[in-house]
Write an enzyme that holds these catalytic residues in place. Structure first.
Site, mmCIF file in Angstrom:
data_model
loop_
_atom_site.group_PDB
_atom_site.id
_atom_site.type_symbol
_atom_site.label_atom_id
_atom_site.label_comp_id
_atom_site.label_asym_id
_atom_site.label_seq_id
_atom_site.Cartn_x
_atom_site.Cartn_y
_atom_site.Cartn_z
ATOM 1 N N GLU A 44 0.915 -1.085 -0.053
ATOM 2 C CA GLU A 44 0.008 0.192 -0.032
ATOM 3 C C GLU A 44 0.745 1.136 -0.007
ATOM 4 O O GLU A 44 1.008 1.771 1.129
ATOM 5 C CB GLU A 44 -1.003 -0.148 1.454
ATOM 6 N N ASP A 241 25.845 54.366 0.520
ATOM 7 C CA ASP A 241 24.914 55.552 0.542
ATOM 8 C C ASP A 241 24.627 55.883 1.981
ATOM 9 O O ASP A 241 24.883 55.122 2.826
ATOM 10 C CB ASP A 241 23.670 55.365 -0.260
ATOM 11 N N LYS A 263 24.531 61.141 -0.069
ATOM 12 C CA LYS A 263 23.736 62.728 -0.627
ATOM 13 C C LYS A 263 22.819 63.013 0.527
ATOM 14 O O LYS A 263 22.131 62.300 0.817
ATOM 15 C CB LYS A 263 23.378 62.342 -1.780
ATOM 16 N N GLY A 295 17.602 50.517 0.112
ATOM 17 C CA GLY A 295 16.419 49.677 -0.691
ATOM 18 C C GLY A 295 16.565 48.793 -1.943
ATOM 19 O O GLY A 295 17.516 48.053 -1.864
ATOM 20 N N THR A 324 12.441 47.577 -1.719
ATOM 21 C CA THR A 324 12.459 48.943 -1.582
ATOM 22 C C THR A 324 11.592 49.567 -0.279
ATOM 23 O O THR A 324 10.829 48.779 0.040
ATOM 24 C CB THR A 324 11.805 49.259 -2.896
ATOM 25 N N MET A 376 11.236 60.683 -0.619
ATOM 26 C CA MET A 376 11.577 61.810 -0.777
ATOM 27 C C MET A 376 10.511 62.967 -0.686
ATOM 28 O O MET A 376 10.725 64.046 -1.206
ATOM 29 C CB MET A 376 12.643 62.243 -1.987
HETATM 30 N N1 SAH Z 1 16.391 52.809 -3.527
HETATM 31 C C1 SAH Z 1 15.493 53.274 -2.255
HETATM 32 C C2 SAH Z 1 15.158 54.726 -2.448
HETATM 33 C C3 SAH Z 1 16.247 55.711 -2.362
HETATM 34 S S1 SAH Z 1 15.297 57.359 -2.293
HETATM 35 C C4 SAH Z 1 14.437 52.199 -2.071
HETATM 36 O O1 SAH Z 1 14.231 51.454 -3.046
HETATM 37 O O2 SAH Z 1 13.838 52.513 -1.026
HETATM 38 C C5 SAH Z 1 15.407 58.129 -0.884
HETATM 39 C C6 SAH Z 1 14.344 58.042 -0.196
HETATM 40 O O3 SAH Z 1 13.696 56.736 0.326
HETATM 41 C C7 SAH Z 1 14.103 58.365 1.288
HETATM 42 O O4 SAH Z 1 13.857 60.118 1.053
HETATM 43 C C8 SAH Z 1 12.903 57.823 1.682
HETATM 44 O O5 SAH Z 1 11.824 58.411 1.179
HETATM 45 C C9 SAH Z 1 12.901 56.565 1.239
HETATM 46 N N2 SAH Z 1 13.609 55.453 2.082
HETATM 47 C C10 SAH Z 1 14.599 55.006 2.337
HETATM 48 N N3 SAH Z 1 14.852 54.064 3.257
HETATM 49 C C11 SAH Z 1 13.753 54.142 3.931
HETATM 50 C C12 SAH Z 1 13.089 53.849 5.354
HETATM 51 N N4 SAH Z 1 13.963 52.714 5.901
HETATM 52 N N5 SAH Z 1 12.117 54.090 5.515
HETATM 53 C C13 SAH Z 1 11.209 54.920 4.910
HETATM 54 N N6 SAH Z 1 11.553 55.576 3.580
HETATM 55 C C14 SAH Z 1 13.017 55.132 3.452
#
Ligand code: SAH
Length: 452
Positions: A44, A241, A263, A295, A324, A376
């Site tokens: 089985e 960054d 930046k 992100g 992100t 941002m």
């Molecule tokens: N490449 C990144 C974004 C870079 S631009 C991504 O994919 O998340 C930078 C912006 O990302 C910040 O001004 C903010 O709006 C956002 N950000 C990045 N890290 C964050 C976090 N831990 N919590 C909230 N917003 C975040």
């Protein structure tokens, strides 16, 4: 040590498993990974075992004389029967494993981390299978999934090197260099890193390096990909960054050179051209460059400019996506970015571009049910509010602000479009933060229970 772990060649050898239930299935999951000829004796068989038989991975039989077996597993659901089979096997001098019956076991199968041909076996001599499993799961996370492929790559290069370099001590020195002997960073090995390091070692350091564009995620190291972690361990140079968290940075190779290129919004910053120049310079010098971007590198990360600079210099690069801020923030709100029947688009927008506050498609963002995540957007909040109101948005539109998403100092602010700029000021939100237009926060289960 009572049991000797040995690696037995089972190619073409017969392994007989008695039983067709859960115990047999558990044994078969390991045995079927080998190249043995597997025979299952059962009247089985379970649906899973039947499926394996249909796929030609094992033979099903109702009886077996045992004589041609190299190994036997007595894994019926009846302990007495398993012991009887173990006695039979012993009489024929064939090693037997009786499921859950140490007295009927000539051998035990260790917990395995399988990256064949690299295999790690963990045994506790039956004292604590749970402990062996815990160690296994730890090792599982530390060994790259393509370690087997890496081992095969090394084999190919070793064969080649044996022909090209007769001096064994030179060969050993090259492998010590390539495999990072003493650096304890085998988890960073991959077919690519091995090939890169090998050609560098062979050419006396003249080889061109490689750039990894790596998503560092929003801050919590748990949100890194396994691949990102691996290349971070292999870095010669880390270019990072401002928003890359310390916890993530701490996971890069300690001996690497670290270059900060942050930046600051509206403040001092490293120019993009300078970042591009650094990437090209270090890769041309033969380094493995990890370009760590917060992100996901492909979301508001100016990645395209870095790709163009690398292309122009004829340098190769690999992209490692990351989590992100929008998805990390949505996870913190405990809501989906898209909800079936509610929003057909999840907009990721920026509050700021090279011309100042960004002009977005205000008419569609103002529509009832619209949802958008604004990166941002802190300094642009009053501007965004004004544009949306003029475009007919409901002032009571929900807005969540998630600051430091995924980090220990995460803050979530629930407000409305009408209140947004004041709520940001009152909440002392300085960023990094995303504005999540149209999103609400799911209440904690406990809080909801208390309210009801
Ligand atoms: N490449 C990144 C974004 C870079 S631009 C991504 O994919 O998340 C930078 C912006 O990302 C910040 O001004 C903010 O709006 C956002 N950000 C990045 N890290 C964050 C976090 N831990 N919590 C909230 N917003 C975040």
């Amino acid at each position: 040590m009572r049991y000797l772990p040995i690696n037995m060649d089972l190619r073409g050898k017969r392994v007989v498993v008695f039983g067709g239930g859960g115990a047999a299935e558990a044994k078969l999951r390991t045995i079927l990974r080998t190249e043995a000829e597997v025979r299952v004796v059962s009247d089985e068989p379970s649906a899973e075992i039947q499926r394996w038989a249909d796929d030609g991975r094992l033979h099903l039989a109702t009886d077996c004389c045992l004589d041609c077996a190299t190994l036997i597993y007595a894994a019926t659901e009846e302990p007495e029967e398993n012991l009887r089979l173990a006695e039979l096997a012993r009489a024929k001098n064939i090693p037997c494993n009786a499921a859950d019956m140490p007295a009927g076991c000539d051998f035990i199968t260790p917990a395995l981390v399988d990256r064949a041909p690299v295999v790690v076996a963990i045994g506790s001599e039956g004292t604590s299978p749970g402990l062996a499993r815990a160690i296994k799961s730890d090792i599982e996370t530390r060994l790259p999934s393509d370690l087997g492929e890496t081992a095969r790559t090394i084999k190919g290069l070793r064969d080649q090197l044996k022909i090209e370099e007769p001096d064994i001590s030179k060969r050993q020195a090259i492998w010590a260099d390539v495999l990072g002997a003493g650096r304890n960073d085998f988890s960073s090995l991959s077919p690519e890193t091995v090939s890169e390091r090998y050609s560098r070692a062979r050419s006396g350091g003249d080889a061109v390096g490689h750039v990894h564009i790596v998503g560092a995620g929003p801050g919590d190291p748990d949100l890194l990909t396994v691949g990102a972690l691996r290349v971070m361990h292999s870095a010669d140079v880390v270019i990072y960054d401002r928003l890359v968290s310390d916890d993530v940075l701490a996971l890069c190779r300690r001996e690497a050179e670290y270059i900060y290129v942050g930046k600051v919004p509206g403040g001092a910053s490293t120019r993009q051209e300078e970042i591009n120049r650094l990437l090209v310079k270090h890769a041309q010098a033969g380094s493995i460059v990890v370009r760590l971007k917060s992100g996901d590198p492909l979301v508001f990360g100016r990645a395209e400019e870095e790709f163009a600079a690398l292309d122009a210099a004829g340098l190769d690069f690999t992209i490692h996506p990351g989590i992100t801020a929008a998805t990390a923030a949505a996870a913190s709100l405990r809501h989906s970015l898209t909800v079936r029947g509610e929003n057909t688009a999840a907009v990721l927008a920026t509050g700021h571009d090279e011309n100042g506050f960004a002009e977005l498609d205000w008419a569609s963002l103002a529509k009832p049910g619209a949802r958008a995540t604004i990166y941002m957007g802190l300094r642009a909040s009053r501007f965004i509010q004004g544009r949306l109101m003029v475009s007919g948005a409901d002032p009571s539109m929900p807005v969540c602000v998630v600051e430091n998403a995924s980090r220990k100092n995460e803050v979530i602010l629930s407000t409305t479009l009408a209140e947004l700029p004041d709520a940001l000021a009152a909440g002392g939100i300085t960023g990094p933060a995303v504005l999540m237009l149209g999103y609400t926060r799911r209440g904690a289960v406990k809080a909801m229970k208390e309210a009801s």
